[in-house]
Design an enzyme around this catalytic site. Structure first.
Site, mmCIF file in Angstrom:
data_model
loop_
_atom_site.group_PDB
_atom_site.id
_atom_site.type_symbol
_atom_site.label_atom_id
_atom_site.label_comp_id
_atom_site.label_asym_id
_atom_site.label_seq_id
_atom_site.Cartn_x
_atom_site.Cartn_y
_atom_site.Cartn_z
ATOM 1 N N ALA A 64 55.392 11.626 42.513
ATOM 2 C CA ALA A 64 56.415 12.673 42.587
ATOM 3 C C ALA A 64 57.335 12.444 43.783
ATOM 4 C CB ALA A 64 55.754 14.044 42.674
ATOM 5 N N LYS A 65 56.756 12.042 44.926
ATOM 6 C CA LYS A 65 57.578 11.800 46.117
ATOM 7 C C LYS A 65 58.529 10.624 45.911
ATOM 8 C CE LYS A 65 59.216 11.974 50.239
ATOM 9 N NZ LYS A 65 58.462 11.763 51.472
ATOM 10 N N LEU A 66 58.058 9.564 45.265
ATOM 11 C CA LEU A 66 58.932 8.421 45.013
ATOM 12 C C LEU A 66 60.074 8.813 44.070
ATOM 13 C CD1 LEU A 66 56.345 5.508 44.674
ATOM 14 C CD2 LEU A 66 57.711 6.152 46.675
#
Length: 283
Positions: A172-174
């Site tokens: 999700a962060k990427l």
């Protein structure tokens, strides 16, 4: 006073204010940092200092890790005096670093072998949000463990959300940071185009920020461009790393590929400056 003993590893631009939030919230915090000079700032806030990651884990209940990359995670967990060398069990390790989903899955398994628990929980937000406890935290791991530590995470962020199993928080962060790169490059290209055609930067940004396309990012980074202030809140070299990780995970869309090449080419000259310094490479 909260009775859960917190350990904190990684005292960079984000780590110090985040650990400080937990001290302010009444938690007992013990810190470890590879660069010893940075430990003094947290010690002045009331933190204890551990000599090694293993000692830190033995002395605390929940350990947060906030370091730069996969290599740093490998060293912190698997080094000679790393977390996995601790003679203890039933501890919770929360990795808030922006790293690959692959290494989170590996470390989750290694923690399980040591009868402890792992969550990946990277954050969206920069130094200002860290200082005010307004980060967005995306978590991968077991729901039961997430629920145990959610009250602590809520001291650090305005939203803490479980998005899947191990590595899902990293994925999700990427995804979010890929969008961040597109925002930064898009804003920079827009300003350059307008300037080339006689439009003043301040006028253009006033229009953008009063239009539907305006947002917090265009306001903060627009002010940075106007003020010629490229001090790193989020260093350009870090977006290169994150776009590379997203590429390794299979992102191959036209915009993502272009952004990776643009930022990669800019890294040598502007890597230590803020992400919006990409405008200097584009001029």
């Amino acid at each position: 006073m909260n009775t859960t003993k917190i350990g904190w590893i990684g005292l960079g631009n984000m780590g110090i204010p985040m650990a400080g939030q937990l001290i302010t919230a009444g938690y007992s915090v013990t810190a470890y940092n590879r660069s010893k000079a940075k430990e003094s700032a947290l010690k002045e806030m009331g933190a204890e200092i551990a000599l090694t990651p293993a000692e830190l884990l033995e002395e605390t209940d929940v350990v947060f890790v906030m370091v730069s990359d996969d290599q740093a995670i490998s060293e912190i967990f698997g080094g000679e005096e790393g977390l996995l060398q601790a003679k203890t069990s039933d501890k919770i390790i929360i990795n808030m670093s922006t790293v690959s989903p692959k290494i989170s899955k590996e470390m989750a398994g290694r923690c399980r072998d040591k009868e402890s628990f792992y969550l990946d929980a990277p954050v969206s937000g920069s130094v200002k949000q860290a200082e005010t406890g307004q980060l967005v935290i995306m978590v991968g791991g077991e729901e039961e463990i997430f629920e145990k530590v959610k009250p602590i995470l809520e001291k650090l962020g305005k939203l803490a959300m479980l998005v899947g199993s191990y590595g899902a928080g990293n994925t999700a962060k990427l995804a979010i940071n890929s969008l961040l790169a597109l925002y930064a490059q898009g804003l920079a290209e827009t300003v350059v185009f307008a300037n080339q055609n006689g439009i003043e930067t301040a006028d253009l940004l006033n229009l953008i920020n009063n239009a539907a396309i305006g947002n917090i990012f265009t306001k903060i980074k627009g002010d940075a461009i106007i003020g010629d202030n490229y001090k790193a809140a989020f260093a350009l070299k870090h977006i290169v790393k994150d776009l590379g990780l997203a590429k390794d995970e299979g992102i191959s869309s036209p915009l993502a590929k272009t952004a990776y090449e643009t930022f990669k080419n800019a890294e040598a000259g502007y890597g230590e400056e803020d992400i919006i310094a990409i405008i200097k490479a584009l001029k």
